[in-house]
Design a protein around this motif. Structure first.
Motif, PDB file in Angstrom:
ATOM      1  N   CYS A 193       0.801  -1.219   0.000  1.00  0.00           N
ATOM      2  CA  CYS A 193       0.000   0.000   0.000  1.00  0.00           C
ATOM      3  C   CYS A 193       0.843   1.284   0.000  1.00  0.00           C
ATOM      4  O   CYS A 193       2.073   1.247  -0.018  1.00  0.00           O
ATOM      5  CB  CYS A 193      -0.964  -0.001   1.187  1.00  0.00           C
ATOM      6  SG  CYS A 193      -2.486   0.912   0.865  1.00  0.00           S
ATOM      7  N   VAL A 220       0.888   0.247  -4.576  1.00  0.00           N
ATOM      8  CA  VAL A 220      -0.333   0.718  -5.222  1.00  0.00           C
ATOM      9  C   VAL A 220       0.037   1.038  -6.679  1.00  0.00           C
ATOM     10  O   VAL A 220       1.179   1.419  -6.950  1.00  0.00           O
ATOM     11  CB  VAL A 220      -0.918   1.969  -4.520  1.00  0.00           C
ATOM     12  CG1 VAL A 220      -1.422   1.617  -3.129  1.00  0.00           C
ATOM     13  CG2 VAL A 220       0.103   3.112  -4.436  1.00  0.00           C
ATOM     14  N   CYS A 277      -1.767  -3.413  -4.402  1.00  0.00           N
ATOM     15  CA  CYS A 277      -2.730  -2.994  -3.379  1.00  0.00           C
ATOM     16  C   CYS A 277      -3.771  -2.046  -3.993  1.00  0.00           C
ATOM     17  O   CYS A 277      -4.106  -2.182  -5.177  1.00  0.00           O
ATOM     18  CB  CYS A 277      -1.971  -2.399  -2.201  1.00  0.00           C
ATOM     19  SG  CYS A 277      -2.886  -2.494  -0.648  1.00  0.00           S
TER      20      CYS A 277
HETATM   21 ZN   LIG Z   1      -3.751  -0.465  -0.170  1.00  0.00          ZN
END
Ligand SMILES: [Zn+2]
Length: 328
Positions: A193, A220, A277
């Protein structure tokens, strides 16, 4: 191993989950959407079906005034994930995450422990293969999660979210936090993330050197930069410099090719557990799986531009159309 994440953003984009609260009520409201998304990610190359219990813990449900749905939500998410994993021959993972109430040595530690206990307990009862503890920006909070998962005799994958300063909130470097998580008994450690491929990659080498267990990397799919290293830091100049997170990140989205490049670079560094993510789409997942040498069912439909009417070269493509390609 490839593990697709990013269920929150994808369900939000599809209109089944509210940005802001980001609580996965879709598990109860529209289980068919969650099941379908699990299947799409497996089709695209995920080896793991991660139960959609992210932000489905007591602290989050308290914020939206719905603690009464805590247990049904968790049990249903685990049931859906287990069903898809069984039917597709993949692994099923339970999930715990940042509680957003943790403070080092603070009174909230007990609440954090009990939130983890509840979720890991339900995951263990559902018979998960392992538990993913993710998106921690406190090393101390992650260690509490590892303790809980080990106590349930389950393997633990632990990943940290590194915000723009490049450290964790309890001032440890990502590599140091990973080392501590490994020492506490985590089986896989790494990052997920917050950071896109470009700003996550430089952090992976030091982690690989600091630990001996497998390393995970799940960025991400956004074009973060040195100046704006996290998705929360991204500012959109086309909108007067407004913060793009979380609902206007579209113009920063990475192509599948960038994810493929990231996966290959991470593999070269010795990263063995890959994924994507928040923001991930199935095309990103397939690109990562293929970079790792896999051929998921979706690879049947991977691009073949040789058959394109203007840009292709296959027999049957008109030469005059090919000549026109530069006019497109
Ligand atoms: Zn995430």
């Amino acid at each position: 191993m490839v593990c697709a994440e990013g269920y929150l953003f994808e369900c939000e984009r599809r209109g089944y989950l509210q940005a802001g609260a980001f609580v996965p009520e879709v598990v109860l409201d529209h289980p068919e959407v969650v099941e379908g998304l699990h299947r799409e990610f497996v089709h695209a190359g995920s080896d793991v079906v991660e139960a959609f219990t992210y932000y489905g813990h007591r602290e989050k449900l308290r914020v939206i005034g719905k603690e009464d749905i805590l247990e049904p939500l968790n049990r249903q998410a685990l049931d859906i994930a287990t069903k898809v994993a069984r039917e597709t021959g993949t692994m099923v993972a339970g999930n715990v995450c940042n509680t957003n109430v943790y403070e080092p040595r603070g009174p909230a530690e007990r609440a954090v422990r009990s939130a983890f206990d509840e979720q890991v307990g339900w995951a263990a009862e559902a018979g998960v293969d392992f538990v993913i503890a993710e998106t921690f920006s406190w090393a101390g909070e992650a260690l509490l999660a590892v303790e809980t998962i080990r106590a349930a005799a389950l393997p633990a994958v632990v990943t940290f979210a590194v915000h723009r300063e490049g450290t964790l909130r309890d001032a440890k470097s990502p590599a140091e936090a990973c080392r501590q998580a490994e020492q506490a008994g985590a089986d896989v450690v790494g990052l997920n993330c917050s950071r896109g491929p470009r700003t996550m990659l430089p952090l992976l080498g030091p982690i690989r050197e600091a630990v001996s267990c497998p390393v995970a990397a799940l960025p991400v799919p956004y074009r973060t930069t040195e100046a704006e290293p996290s998705m929360q830091a991204l500012r959109d100049s086309a909108r007067g410099g407004a913060q793009a997170f979380p609902t206007a990140l579209d113009p920063f989205t990475c192509t599948r090719h960038e994810l493929s490049d990231f996966a290959m670079a991470a593999l070269e560094l010795g990263v063995g557990y890959l994924g994507i993510c928040c923001g991930a789409g199935p095309h990103h997942v397939r690109a990562v799986a293929e970079a790792a040498g896999k051929k998921p069912p979706a690879s049947r439909y991977s691009p073949d531009m040789s058959k394109h009417s203007f840009l292709g070269s296959a027999p049957g493509i008109s030469q005059s159309y090919r000549d026109y390609a530069t006019h497109l």
